[in-house]
Design a protein around this motif. Structure first.
Motif, PDB file in Angstrom:
ATOM      1  N   UNK A 284       0.842  -1.195   0.000  1.00  0.00           N
ATOM      2  CA  UNK A 284       0.000   0.000   0.000  1.00  0.00           C
ATOM      3  C   UNK A 284       0.879   1.247   0.000  1.00  0.00           C
ATOM      4  N   UNK A 285       0.234   2.409   0.069  1.00  0.00           N
ATOM      5  CA  UNK A 285       0.974   3.669   0.092  1.00  0.00           C
ATOM      6  C   UNK A 285       1.364   4.105   1.506  1.00  0.00           C
ATOM      7  N   UNK A 286       1.102   3.292   2.516  1.00  0.00           N
ATOM      8  CA  UNK A 286       1.431   3.656   3.891  1.00  0.00           C
ATOM      9  C   UNK A 286       2.939   3.807   4.066  1.00  0.00           C
ATOM     10  N   UNK A 287       3.314   4.762   4.908  1.00  0.00           N
ATOM     11  CA  UNK A 287       4.721   5.101   5.138  1.00  0.00           C
ATOM     12  C   UNK A 287       4.999   4.997   6.635  1.00  0.00           C
ATOM     13  N   UNK A 288       6.202   4.526   6.982  1.00  0.00           N
ATOM     14  CA  UNK A 288       6.534   4.285   8.386  1.00  0.00           C
ATOM     15  C   UNK A 288       7.802   5.022   8.797  1.00  0.00           C
ATOM     16  N   UNK A 289       7.855   5.395  10.063  1.00  0.00           N
ATOM     17  CA  UNK A 289       9.094   5.743  10.749  1.00  0.00           C
ATOM     18  C   UNK A 289       9.214   4.803  11.941  1.00  0.00           C
ATOM     19  N   UNK A 290      10.403   4.257  12.150  1.00  0.00           N
ATOM     20  CA  UNK A 290      10.624   3.273  13.206  1.00  0.00           C
ATOM     21  C   UNK A 290      11.907   3.603  13.953  1.00  0.00           C
ATOM     22  N   UNK A 291      11.882   3.414  15.268  1.00  0.00           N
ATOM     23  CA  UNK A 291      13.075   3.594  16.083  1.00  0.00           C
ATOM     24  C   UNK A 291      13.185   2.511  17.136  1.00  0.00           C
ATOM     25  N   UNK A 292      14.400   2.036  17.358  1.00  0.00           N
ATOM     26  CA  UNK A 292      14.621   0.944  18.315  1.00  0.00           C
ATOM     27  C   UNK A 292      16.032   1.073  18.861  1.00  0.00           C
ATOM     28  N   UNK A 293      16.143   1.231  20.164  1.00  0.00           N
ATOM     29  CA  UNK A 293      17.449   1.351  20.801  1.00  0.00           C
ATOM     30  C   UNK A 293      17.274   1.018  22.268  1.00  0.00           C
ATOM     31  N   UNK A 294      18.362   1.007  22.991  1.00  0.00           N
ATOM     32  CA  UNK A 294      18.273   0.785  24.431  1.00  0.00           C
ATOM     33  C   UNK A 294      17.381   1.853  25.051  1.00  0.00           C
ATOM     34  N   UNK A 296      14.371   2.714  24.135  1.00  0.00           N
ATOM     35  CA  UNK A 296      13.547   3.434  23.162  1.00  0.00           C
ATOM     36  C   UNK A 296      12.898   2.441  22.205  1.00  0.00           C
ATOM     37  N   UNK A 297      11.607   2.570  21.966  1.00  0.00           N
ATOM     38  CA  UNK A 297      10.955   1.847  20.868  1.00  0.00           C
ATOM     39  C   UNK A 297       9.830   2.722  20.333  1.00  0.00           C
ATOM     40  N   UNK A 298       9.737   2.810  19.015  1.00  0.00           N
ATOM     41  CA  UNK A 298       8.849   3.801  18.386  1.00  0.00           C
ATOM     42  C   UNK A 298       8.454   3.332  16.996  1.00  0.00           C
ATOM     43  N   UNK A 299       7.197   3.524  16.692  1.00  0.00           N
ATOM     44  CA  UNK A 299       6.757   3.347  15.311  1.00  0.00           C
ATOM     45  C   UNK A 299       5.571   4.255  15.051  1.00  0.00           C
ATOM     46  N   UNK A 300       5.634   4.936  13.910  1.00  0.00           N
ATOM     47  CA  UNK A 300       4.514   5.753  13.461  1.00  0.00           C
ATOM     48  C   UNK A 300       4.250   5.419  12.010  1.00  0.00           C
ATOM     49  N   UNK A 301       2.972   5.189  11.698  1.00  0.00           N
ATOM     50  CA  UNK A 301       2.554   4.841  10.340  1.00  0.00           C
ATOM     51  C   UNK A 301       1.534   5.862   9.859  1.00  0.00           C
ATOM     52  N   UNK A 302       1.764   6.356   8.662  1.00  0.00           N
ATOM     53  CA  UNK A 302       0.801   7.280   8.057  1.00  0.00           C
ATOM     54  C   UNK A 302       0.315   6.701   6.740  1.00  0.00           C
ATOM     55  N   UNK A 303      -1.004   6.684   6.582  1.00  0.00           N
ATOM     56  CA  UNK A 303      -1.638   6.225   5.348  1.00  0.00           C
ATOM     57  C   UNK A 303      -2.200   7.440   4.627  1.00  0.00           C
ATOM     58  N   UNK A 304      -1.532   7.912   3.579  1.00  0.00           N
ATOM     59  CA  UNK A 304      -2.016   9.126   2.912  1.00  0.00           C
ATOM     60  C   UNK A 304      -3.391   8.953   2.277  1.00  0.00           C
ATOM     61  N   UNK A 305      -3.767   7.738   1.925  1.00  0.00           N
ATOM     62  CA  UNK A 305      -5.079   7.525   1.300  1.00  0.00           C
ATOM     63  C   UNK A 305      -6.222   7.825   2.261  1.00  0.00           C
ATOM     64  N   UNK A 306      -6.045   7.445   3.537  1.00  0.00           N
ATOM     65  CA  UNK A 306      -7.099   7.678   4.536  1.00  0.00           C
ATOM     66  C   UNK A 306      -6.770   8.821   5.479  1.00  0.00           C
ATOM     67  N   UNK A 307      -5.588   9.442   5.297  1.00  0.00           N
ATOM     68  CA  UNK A 307      -5.113  10.512   6.186  1.00  0.00           C
ATOM     69  C   UNK A 307      -5.070  10.060   7.638  1.00  0.00           C
ATOM     70  N   UNK A 308      -4.797   8.779   7.862  1.00  0.00           N
ATOM     71  CA  UNK A 308      -4.749   8.218   9.211  1.00  0.00           C
ATOM     72  C   UNK A 308      -3.312   8.030   9.659  1.00  0.00           C
ATOM     73  N   UNK A 309      -3.062   8.377  10.914  1.00  0.00           N
ATOM     74  CA  UNK A 309      -1.743   8.214  11.519  1.00  0.00           C
ATOM     75  C   UNK A 309      -1.878   7.406  12.798  1.00  0.00           C
ATOM     76  N   UNK A 310      -1.032   6.383  12.950  1.00  0.00           N
ATOM     77  CA  UNK A 310      -1.009   5.556  14.152  1.00  0.00           C
ATOM     78  C   UNK A 310       0.401   5.613  14.727  1.00  0.00           C
ATOM     79  N   UNK A 311       0.511   6.088  15.958  1.00  0.00           N
ATOM     80  CA  UNK A 311       1.820   6.288  16.573  1.00  0.00           C
ATOM     81  C   UNK A 311       1.882   5.617  17.934  1.00  0.00           C
ATOM     82  N   UNK A 312       2.961   4.875  18.152  1.00  0.00           N
ATOM     83  CA  UNK A 312       3.263   4.284  19.452  1.00  0.00           C
ATOM     84  C   UNK A 312       4.686   4.666  19.815  1.00  0.00           C
TER      85      UNK A 312
END
Length: 332
Positions: A284-294, A296-312
């Motif tokens: 799909x067209x969804x785009x992610x940013x991910x981070x993982x370190x001592x 720290x853990x992070x992921x954010x996904x944005x779907x431009x088709x639905x303008x929805x963003x899910x962030x943890x």
């Protein structure tokens, strides 16, 4: 079947999740919840306004800063690292370009190779972390790593490549890297709560990073004292949502460059592709940013088709992943 807010609460209780979960659609916040503590010793709770470290999530900011310089004519995708670095880091091949570095296709040796099997909570930095505060400080750890493969040959995730990009951007623009990101990315995106904070002088709204789901030990001796090109920025869930909106609206780089940055350059994993600074969904067209370190853990996904963003975002080493899976399953 429980609602999404109920499912998030249940999972947080079951796993001891520490951090923030936010779901936004078309600018409207549908879910925003905080759990756990920003400072366990003093009982300071996380809130939805807490600033968390993003680890490699910051690579997207580095890529945007570099591409904005390309758009301004300061650099080019074809600019070689050698042209800017001069005699520094002589083991980087003369044919390695900015585009290779952005796409993780440079083949340069990595100062922090994530494929070597080290524990995420291990002490893996080759020098004392307090010595890594400015971009030029990283020359001491970037040097001496032989080329792994010819540039462009294949994808290989490379932390060092993004530090080299920060060096190139800083030198080409004659602007300190942290200032460059602030001026060219954070300000146009309206990210007022995002900054490269020092871990030894965190402000009151910033969360400490914890190595485990419980216990007092933090990551202060595990990660550079101040983040740089490959990671370490602090941000909030709201600012991450602002980043996605500004990016896809063309307020950071023009729309032509937005399309170029999310065009697949590699398919390194069965489940994800990669563009320039951003992970891409496999189909799909969804785009992610991910981070993982001592710590720290992070992921954010944005779907431009639905303008929805899910962030943890979590201030523990492994905390984000179960919650990320829950949000992915709920979307499916």
């Amino acid at each position: 079947m429980p609602s999404l807010p109920e499912a998030v609460d249940q999972l947080a209780r079951r796993t001891g999740f520490s951090g923030v979960v936010q779901v936004e659609r078309d600018g409207d916040v549908e879910l925003a919840k905080a759990f756990g503590h920003a400072d366990r010793a003093h009982g300071v709770p996380n809130t939805v306004e807490t600033q968390f470290a993003l680890a490699s999530g910051a690579k997207g900011l580095t890529a945007l800063a570099v591409v904005s310089l390309i758009d301004a004519g300061v650099l080019d995708l074809a600019t070689t690292a050698r042209f800017v670095l001069g005699s520094d880091l002589p083991l980087i091949g003369d044919d390695v370009t900015v585009e290779h570095l952005l796409a993780h296709r440079s083949g340069i040796g990595d100062y922090l190779d994530e494929s070597d099997g080290h524990e995420i909570t291990g002490y893996v930095m080759p020098i004392s972390v307090h010595e890594l505060a400015l971009t030029e400080d990283y020359l001491a750890v970037l040097d001496g790593h032989p080329t792994a493969f010819p540039p462009g040959d294949r994808f290989a995730y490379c932390n060092g490549g993004y530090v080299v990009l920060a060096l190139i951007a800083e030198r080409a623009s004659a602007t300190p890297f942290h200032d460059l990101v602030h001026e060219r990315v954070l300000e146009p995106a309206g990210m007022g709560d995002t900054a490269y904070l020092r871990s030894d002088e965190l402000p009151g709204r910033a969360a400490l990073g914890y190595l485990t789901g419980d216990g007092p030990r933090t990551n202060v001796f595990h990660v550079p004292v101040r983040g740089g090109g490959d990671g370490g920025v602090y941000s909030t869930a709201a600012d991450i949502a602002s980043l996605w909106r500004a990016f896809f609206a063309g307020r950071i780089v023009p729309q032509g460059w937005v399309s170029e940055m999310v065009r697949p350059r590699s398919a390194p994993e069965e489940s994800r592709r990669y563009g320039l600074g951003f992970w891409l969904h496999e189909s799909t067209d969804a785009v992610h940013l991910t981070g993982y370190d001592a710590g720290v853990s992070f992921r954010s996904t944005h779907d431009p088709a639905s303008a929805a963003t899910r962030t943890v975002i979590s201030n523990t080493s492994e905390g984000a992943w179960d919650m990320t899976e829950l949000l992915d399953d709920a979307r499916a």
